[in-house]
Design a protein around this motif. Structure first.
Motif, short mmCIF file in Angstrom:
data_model
loop_
_atom_site.label_atom_id
_atom_site.label_comp_id
_atom_site.label_asym_id
_atom_site.label_seq_id
_atom_site.Cartn_x
_atom_site.Cartn_y
_atom_site.Cartn_z
N ILE A 13 0.84 -1.19 0.00
CA ILE A 13 0.00 0.00 0.00
C ILE A 13 0.88 1.25 0.00
CG2 ILE A 13 -1.69 1.33 1.32
CD1 ILE A 13 -2.74 -1.47 2.33
N ALA A 14 1.89 1.26 0.84
CA ALA A 14 2.82 2.40 0.88
C ALA A 14 3.50 2.59 -0.48
CB ALA A 14 3.86 2.21 1.98
N PRO A 31 -6.15 9.21 -0.31
CA PRO A 31 -7.46 8.59 -0.09
C PRO A 31 -7.70 8.38 1.40
CG PRO A 31 -6.24 7.43 -1.80
CD PRO A 31 -5.28 8.40 -1.17
N SER A 32 -8.95 8.32 1.78
CA SER A 32 -9.29 8.11 3.19
C SER A 32 -8.85 6.71 3.64
CB SER A 32 -10.79 8.27 3.42
OG SER A 32 -11.49 7.19 2.84
N VAL A 33 -8.68 6.57 4.94
CA VAL A 33 -8.31 5.27 5.50
C VAL A 33 -9.36 4.24 5.13
CG1 VAL A 33 -7.95 3.99 7.66
CG2 VAL A 33 -6.92 6.25 7.37
N SER A 34 -10.64 4.59 5.25
CA SER A 34 -11.70 3.63 4.93
C SER A 34 -11.69 3.25 3.45
CB SER A 34 -13.07 4.14 5.37
OG SER A 34 -13.35 5.36 4.75
N ASP A 35 -11.39 4.21 2.57
CA ASP A 35 -11.30 3.88 1.14
C ASP A 35 -10.14 2.93 0.87
OD1 ASP A 35 -13.49 5.46 0.53
OD2 ASP A 35 -12.29 7.13 -0.28
N VAL A 42 -7.95 -4.77 3.67
CA VAL A 42 -7.08 -4.90 4.84
C VAL A 42 -7.70 -4.16 6.02
CG1 VAL A 42 -4.95 -5.14 3.48
CG2 VAL A 42 -5.72 -2.86 4.19
N SER A 43 -7.10 -4.34 7.17
CA SER A 43 -7.58 -3.69 8.39
C SER A 43 -7.12 -2.24 8.47
CB SER A 43 -7.07 -4.45 9.62
OG SER A 43 -5.67 -4.28 9.74
N VAL A 47 -3.52 -0.14 7.08
CA VAL A 47 -3.48 1.13 6.34
C VAL A 47 -2.71 2.17 7.14
CG1 VAL A 47 -4.89 3.03 5.46
CG2 VAL A 47 -5.60 0.67 5.06
N ARG A 48 -2.93 2.22 8.44
CA ARG A 48 -2.22 3.21 9.26
C ARG A 48 -0.71 2.96 9.24
NH1 ARG A 48 -5.71 5.74 13.91
NH2 ARG A 48 -7.75 5.52 12.96
#
Length: 72
Positions: A13-14, A31-35, A42-43, A47-48
């Motif tokens: 993702i990064a 993009p938003s964390v939820s997107d 993934v959880s 993403v964080r």
């Protein structure tokens, strides 16, 4: 991405976000964390972790109240 290990998922993702930032110089918001969670299946913590990598690299910064910006 559901078949990847969590460590590989956040790195992927990064990597994708890093490439998108480099390819789109006018990009200001990530993009938003939820997107990102939905897109990569993934959880939130995965993403964080990806966003933390970009923050450590100086490419992104968190916004007060949520969301992430691309650092100028």
């Amino acid at each position: 991405m559901t078949s990847q290990q969590p460590q590989s998922a956040y790195r992927a993702i990064a990597d994708r976000l890093r490439q998108e930032i480099q390819n789109r110089p006018s990009m200001t918001d990530l993009p938003s964390v939820s997107d990102l969670m939905a897109e990569h299946a993934v959880s939130r913590s995965t993403v964080r972790r990806a966003l933390a990598v970009l923050h450590q690299e100086g490419l992104a910064e968190p916004l007060p109240g949520g969301g992430w910006n691309v650092r100028p």
